[in-house]
Design a protein around this motif. Structure first.
Motif, PDB file in Angstrom:
ATOM      1  N   GLU A 100      -6.745   9.004  -2.105  1.00 36.44           N
ATOM      2  CA  GLU A 100      -6.140   7.601  -1.786  1.00 36.44           C
ATOM      3  C   GLU A 100      -4.824   7.897  -1.254  1.00 36.44           C
ATOM      4  O   GLU A 100      -4.629   7.157  -0.380  1.00 36.44           O
ATOM      5  N   ARG A 143       4.678  -0.164   4.954  1.00 38.92           N
ATOM      6  CA  ARG A 143       5.342  -0.480   3.551  1.00 38.92           C
ATOM      7  C   ARG A 143       5.737   0.537   3.124  1.00 38.92           C
ATOM      8  O   ARG A 143       6.875   0.822   2.438  1.00 38.92           O
ATOM      9  N   PHE A 144       5.037   1.752   2.800  1.00 37.34           N
ATOM     10  CA  PHE A 144       5.417   3.077   2.177  1.00 37.34           C
ATOM     11  C   PHE A 144       6.535   3.726   2.909  1.00 37.34           C
ATOM     12  O   PHE A 144       7.290   4.411   2.204  1.00 37.34           O
ATOM     13  N   ILE A 198       4.412   7.028  -1.993  1.00 39.41           N
ATOM     14  CA  ILE A 198       3.033   6.424  -2.218  1.00 39.41           C
ATOM     15  C   ILE A 198       2.838   6.452  -3.785  1.00 39.41           C
ATOM     16  O   ILE A 198       2.172   5.603  -4.343  1.00 39.41           O
ATOM     17  N   GLU A 215       6.741  -7.297   1.422  1.00 41.48           N
ATOM     18  CA  GLU A 215       5.447  -8.049   1.500  1.00 41.48           C
ATOM     19  C   GLU A 215       5.019  -8.086   3.210  1.00 41.48           C
ATOM     20  O   GLU A 215       5.706  -7.422   4.125  1.00 41.48           O
ATOM     21  N   MET A 216       3.548  -7.655   3.135  1.00 43.54           N
ATOM     22  CA  MET A 216       2.946  -7.304   4.398  1.00 43.54           C
ATOM     23  C   MET A 216       3.470  -8.338   5.525  1.00 43.54           C
ATOM     24  O   MET A 216       3.521  -7.861   6.785  1.00 43.54           O
ATOM     25  N   ILE A 275      -3.714   6.386   2.711  1.00 50.65           N
ATOM     26  CA  ILE A 275      -2.738   5.709   3.393  1.00 50.65           C
ATOM     27  C   ILE A 275      -2.038   6.426   4.496  1.00 50.65           C
ATOM     28  O   ILE A 275      -1.733   5.776   5.494  1.00 50.65           O
ATOM     29  N   LYS A 316       1.740   3.428  -6.510  1.00 52.38           N
ATOM     30  CA  LYS A 316       0.649   3.409  -6.713  1.00 52.38           C
ATOM     31  C   LYS A 316      -0.077   4.188  -7.916  1.00 52.38           C
ATOM     32  O   LYS A 316      -1.289   4.182  -8.003  1.00 52.38           O
ATOM     33  N   ARG A 332      -4.651  -3.156   9.145  1.00 50.60           N
ATOM     34  CA  ARG A 332      -4.268  -3.124   7.983  1.00 50.60           C
ATOM     35  C   ARG A 332      -3.838  -1.906   7.274  1.00 50.60           C
ATOM     36  O   ARG A 332      -2.715  -1.778   6.636  1.00 50.60           O
ATOM     37  N   ARG A 333      -4.502  -0.612   7.929  1.00 51.01           N
ATOM     38  CA  ARG A 333      -3.998   0.489   7.668  1.00 51.01           C
ATOM     39  C   ARG A 333      -2.483   0.551   8.006  1.00 51.01           C
ATOM     40  O   ARG A 333      -1.531   1.310   7.312  1.00 51.01           O
ATOM     41  N   GLU A 361      -0.011  -1.106   5.742  1.00 52.55           N
ATOM     42  CA  GLU A 361       0.078  -0.451   4.486  1.00 52.55           C
ATOM     43  C   GLU A 361       1.048   0.652   4.485  1.00 52.55           C
ATOM     44  O   GLU A 361       1.928   0.927   3.686  1.00 52.55           O
ATOM     45  N   TYR A 362       0.921   1.527   5.636  1.00 52.77           N
ATOM     46  CA  TYR A 362       1.596   2.927   5.713  1.00 52.77           C
ATOM     47  C   TYR A 362       2.883   2.408   6.028  1.00 52.77           C
ATOM     48  O   TYR A 362       3.870   3.195   5.613  1.00 52.77           O
TER      49      TYR A 362
END
Lengths: 204, 255
Positions: free
Chosen positions: A109, B101-102, A98, A169-170, A113, A102, B94-95, B98-99
């Protein structure tokens, strides 16, 4: 200077150095020789080592050049070392990822996440010099902003941050996902039972 | 019984991702009622195991229940104070994305040629080794899920009324180890083959976790939904010594 002599000198410099050596540093030492020529010689050495299947490779890490052992010999080299190095937990690795992607980033922040407290993990990463405080964020409370260090690049064999794998990508990320097939059941280093006291961070 | 402390590195988002994967549903279309129910059941079990359940898990539980209640409202009955019209799950989705992805990014990093694990340089002192300790392709939540199944299959009647053979986690660790070394490798469910009480199952489970933690055993899953397999990962004498050594400390402590 002959190319072979230049390569021989470069090899000695690389061999003697404990840190990655930058092109600039080589140029300083090898006064009068053009950077272009040094870079060309290094590139040649890289392919020569690869082709000759030597026990070491010339890697570009953290903005410099460094001799590193061949990956296929890892198990043998490990046997040479008596001390087990510190280990990194999944949580530490995730937090590090992370921060890497980022940066600069605050703790709040990171927590947003990960969904959990990161104090212990951040302390560990700072302690291992894989991250550092780079600034304060200009918001109320002026929290610290964290970023990665050259040691981070060295650890993961990265020339610079642009070499980080691109984040997916998401859209691609809808589950269910196939399990990671390529992960072997257990790696040879994970099975040794010696000294477990040092392996885990964020203790308690 | 000694209280065994187990570090939980994983948080509520990991638990949710685990349940989503297990149910083979999509992050973007979470069946919230089912997932909430399972989440709460897992939480209860974790607390029952005396695992250190962080406050964040409870916050997430509240969030899930809240989303669930909002989903039950008729679609046209928009709440003026909430963001209008959106799916109540959006923020959570969304959370999670995102998580995820990491987590993937961390996996990518782990696959690189890591200094002092895959490649070595001349350096004055050892640095790190990235190693995710024991749980190779199985997460703690996979194991707790599997434990749930075992507990559910226990005979409901208590006709056997506890024969007071209290086995400590530490003793169980030794027994398990001997068994594992004799048999090579076993499937998770077989660990509990002879167990008749809930307590016995839980003690066995905790013993197994401890063995993973001290790297005495390794544990993995050969395929995504396949059986969880456990095998010895270190010489028997070495580990028995370690367990015995720790036991002595405890006795001193108790005396």
């Amino acid at each position: 200077m002959e190319r072979d002599q230049l390569k021989s000198i470069l090899e000695s410099l690389l061999f003697a150095s404990e840190e990655p050596v930058t092109l600039a540093r080589f140029a300083e030492v090898l006064e009068g020789i053009e950077r272009k020529e040094i870079a060309a010689a290094l590139a040649e050495m890289q392919s020569e080592y690869d082709a000759a299947a030597r026990g070491f490779r010339l890697s570009e890490v953290a903005g410099g050049f460094q001799l590193r052992t061949a990956r296929e010999n890892a198990d043998w080299v490990k046997k040479l070392y008596r001390d087990r190095p510190a280990r990194m937990s999944r949580a530490t690795l995730e937090t590090l990822a992370i921060i890497a992607y980022k940066q600069p980033i605050t703790r709040a922040e990171m927590e947003a996440i990960r969904g959990v407290d990161v104090d212990g993990v951040v302390a560990t990463l700072l302690d291992r010099r894989l991250i550092r405080i780079v600034a304060r964020k200009d918001v109320p409370g002026r929290p610290f902003l964290y970023g990665t260090t050259p040691e981070f690049l060295q650890l993961f064999n990265l020339k610079d941050l642009s070499q980080l794998p691109t984040l997916k990508e998401m859209e691609e990320m809808t589950l269910p996902q196939p399990a990671e097939e390529e992960t072997p059941p257990v790696s040879s280093d994970a099975v040794t039972a010696e000294e477990n006291s040092d392996k885990i961070d964020t203790q308690d | 019984m000694n209280k065994f402390q187990l570090e939980i590195f994983e948080g509520p988002l990991d638990l949710l991702l685990h349940l989503i994967k297990k149910n083979e549903v999509s992050i973007t279309d979470i069946p919230i009622a089912v997932i909430t129910e399972q989440y709460l059941a897992m939480l209860e079990l974790m607390e029952g195991l005396d695992l250190d359940v962080a406050g964040e898990f409870l916050v997430m539980a509240a969030t899930l229940v809240h989303i669930k209640s909002r989903m039950l409202l008729p679609a046209d009955e928009t709440e003026p104070d909430e963001d209008e019209g959106g799916d109540p799950r959006d923020e959570l989705v969304r959370r999670l994305l995102e998580y995820q992805r990491f987590k993937d990014a961390a996996g990518e990093l782990e696959r690189r040629d890591i200094l002092r694990r895959d490649v070595f340089a001349r350096s004055p002192e050892p640095t790190e080794e990235v190693d995710t300790v024991g749980f190779e392709s199985v997460s703690l939540f996979d194991l707790i899920s599997a434990l749930r199944t075992v507990l559910e299959r226990l005979p409901k009647d208590s006709a056997h009324q506890v024969v007071l053979e209290t086995v400590s986690v530490r003793e169980k660790m030794s027994l398990l180890l001997d068994d594992l070394h004799r048999r090579g490798k076993i499937v998770f469910q077989e660990l509990f083959a002879g167990a008749v009480s809930r307590l016995e199952v839980i003690v066995t489970f905790l013993a197994m976790l401890e063995l993973v933690k001290i790297r005495a055993v390794k544990i993995w899953q050969e395929q995504a939904a396949g059986p969880i397999v456990i095998a010895p990962a270190a010489p028997l004498e070495e580990v028995q010594e370690k367990i015995a050594g720790a036991a002595i400390e405890d006795e001193d402590h108790g005396a």
